[in-house]
Write an enzyme that holds these catalytic residues in place. Structure first.
Site, short mmCIF file in Angstrom:
data_model
loop_
_atom_site.label_atom_id
_atom_site.label_comp_id
_atom_site.label_asym_id
_atom_site.label_seq_id
_atom_site.Cartn_x
_atom_site.Cartn_y
_atom_site.Cartn_z
N ILE A 165 0.85 -1.21 0.00
CA ILE A 165 0.00 0.00 0.00
C ILE A 165 0.88 1.25 0.00
O ILE A 165 0.61 2.21 -0.73
CB ILE A 165 -0.98 -0.02 1.20
CG1 ILE A 165 -1.91 -1.24 1.10
CG2 ILE A 165 -1.80 1.27 1.24
CD1 ILE A 165 -2.73 -1.51 2.36
N ILE A 245 -3.82 5.73 7.81
CA ILE A 245 -4.78 4.73 7.30
C ILE A 245 -4.32 3.34 7.75
O ILE A 245 -4.78 2.34 7.21
CB ILE A 245 -4.90 4.76 5.76
CG1 ILE A 245 -3.52 4.65 5.08
CG2 ILE A 245 -5.67 5.95 5.28
CD1 ILE A 245 -3.59 4.26 3.62
N ARG A 247 -3.49 1.68 11.41
CA ARG A 247 -4.22 1.10 12.52
C ARG A 247 -4.24 2.09 13.66
O ARG A 247 -3.29 2.87 13.83
CB ARG A 247 -3.52 -0.18 13.04
CG ARG A 247 -3.88 -1.46 12.31
CD ARG A 247 -5.30 -1.92 12.64
NE ARG A 247 -5.66 -3.14 11.95
CZ ARG A 247 -6.15 -3.23 10.70
NH1 ARG A 247 -6.34 -2.15 9.98
NH2 ARG A 247 -6.45 -4.40 10.18
N GLU A 276 -10.98 2.39 18.66
CA GLU A 276 -12.14 2.56 17.78
C GLU A 276 -13.13 1.42 18.02
O GLU A 276 -12.73 0.33 18.42
CB GLU A 276 -11.69 2.59 16.30
CG GLU A 276 -11.05 1.32 15.81
CD GLU A 276 -10.54 1.46 14.36
OE1 GLU A 276 -9.83 2.43 14.05
OE2 GLU A 276 -10.88 0.56 13.56
N HIS A 294 -12.77 4.11 9.51
CA HIS A 294 -12.06 2.90 9.09
C HIS A 294 -12.69 2.32 7.80
O HIS A 294 -13.16 1.18 7.77
CB HIS A 294 -12.06 1.84 10.21
CG HIS A 294 -10.97 0.83 10.06
ND1 HIS A 294 -10.34 0.21 11.13
CD2 HIS A 294 -10.39 0.29 8.95
CE1 HIS A 294 -9.43 -0.64 10.68
NE2 HIS A 294 -9.44 -0.61 9.36
#
Ligand code: DGY
Length: 336
Positions: A165, A245, A247, A276, A294
């Site tokens: 990513i 983006i 964790r 979260e 998320h």
């Protein structure tokens, strides 16, 4: 004489959260499936009870699989995560229990990179702040400094975590937006990969000092906990943005809220949070932060591909003793 109850020859699996009905149907053609299409939030005790007599589970990143759960489920053979991240798995405990762990890499790379870039751009150009301003009826004239932000094109992009990513974000920045790309990673990329996007390997401190936009894509582990805290935020430019983006827990959210309130950095874009789905009130109170729940991998084709990859792993392993994306492949050798 009463007929004996028919016994199913199919392996039994649990799907712990609601997923695409067509993937449930696909799994049901191979397995005896208990699913959670009502999407109830099962406690660890509920999951342990429902896993009795099951050989497999399709999990999402929300369900913890640890030694305590595994001790209660001796028949369990595989947990297939519908996520690339797997910090919900205690991998050593799974390996010790002979339970195969799989994740869903590859299929979400570009979608997640799109979201990282979108969040970075929204943060740099104050998109959500502008929308709130307009909706609140505050826009009554042009002003040279109204919602003035930072450029993305031509700026210096600092990526922490240069896996698939991270590299996809680097490509977008270098090739699409003419950005200079700095990166920091546990290991340096091969020269050819660095050259493809003109990425320069630097220390974390150097990256934080030089980047205009820092993007975090590092997997969560004990070592990466609070990769960004007060000391790291203090190194960043006052005009810089931070996008997470990866964790929750990679960033110290309290330290970040303080840095946003005091102008230590300009703005942040966050898709993930410590604890979260709760978000600390200090962050909610900041106007210079773009917040999303998320959703970095949340497009129809990608979430479908993630669910299908998890299903493929269950089918491959429980029916054929192999797996596409094993995290503890040593367990494969023990199967059978
Ligand atoms: C992942 O795949 O790890 C995502 O965070 C889940 O959507």
């Amino acid at each position: 004489m009463t007929a004996a109850a028919p016994t199913s020859a199919k392996p039994r699996i649990l799907i712990s959260r609601a997923i695409f009905p067509q993937v449930v149907d696909r799994l049901a053609s191979h397995f005896d499936v208990e699913s959670n299409q009502a999407d109830e939030l099962w406690s660890p005790q509920d999951i342990a009870r429902r896993l009795q007599g099951k050989q497999g589970a399709l999990t999402t990143g929300s369900e913890r699989v640890d030694a305590a759960l595994l001790a209660q489920c001796p028949g369990l053979k595989i947990c297939a995560n519908m996520a690339v991240g797997y910090n919900n798995f205690d991998l050593p405990a799974m390996t010790a229990a002979g339970v195969l762990a799989t994740n869903a890499p590859g299929v979400l790379t570009e979608t997640t990179a799109d979201m990282g870039f979108a969040l970075m751009m929204a943060t740099a150009r104050r998109i959500t702040e502008g929308e709130h301003y307009l909706r609140a009826g505050q826009w009554d004239r042009w002003a040279y400094d109204m919602l003035i932000g930072q450029d993305v094109h031509g700026a210096t992009l600092g990526i922490i975590g240069m896996g698939r990513i991270g590299q996809a974000i680097a490509r977008r920045g270098a090739l699409g937006f003419g950005m200079k790309v700095l990166y920091h990673n546990r290991s340096r990329l091969p020269e050819a990969d660095e050259a493809a996007v003109g990425a320069q390997y630097v220390s974390k401190q150097d990256l934080l000092r030089r980047a205009d936009h820092v993007v975090l894509v590092v997997p969560y582990s004990a070592e990466s906990h609070h990769t960004i805290g007060a000391a790291e935020l203090a190194l960043m430019k006052r005009s810089a943005t931070l996008t997470n983006i990866a964790r929750g827990g990679i960033v110290d959210d309290h330290a970040l809220a303080h840095a946003l309130q005091t102008g230590q950095i300009a703005a942040a874009g966050l898709d993930v949070f410590e604890g979260e789905p709760k978000v600390i009130p200090e962050l909610l109170a900041c106007t210079n932060v773009v917040l999303t729940p998320h959703i970095a991998s949340a497009t129809v084709p990608t979430r479908l591909a993630m669910a299908n990859l998890a299903a493929d792993n269950l089918i491959d392993f429980l029916l054929h003793g192999k797996a596409l994306t094993p995290l503890n492949p040593e367990v494969l050798g023990q199967a059978g």
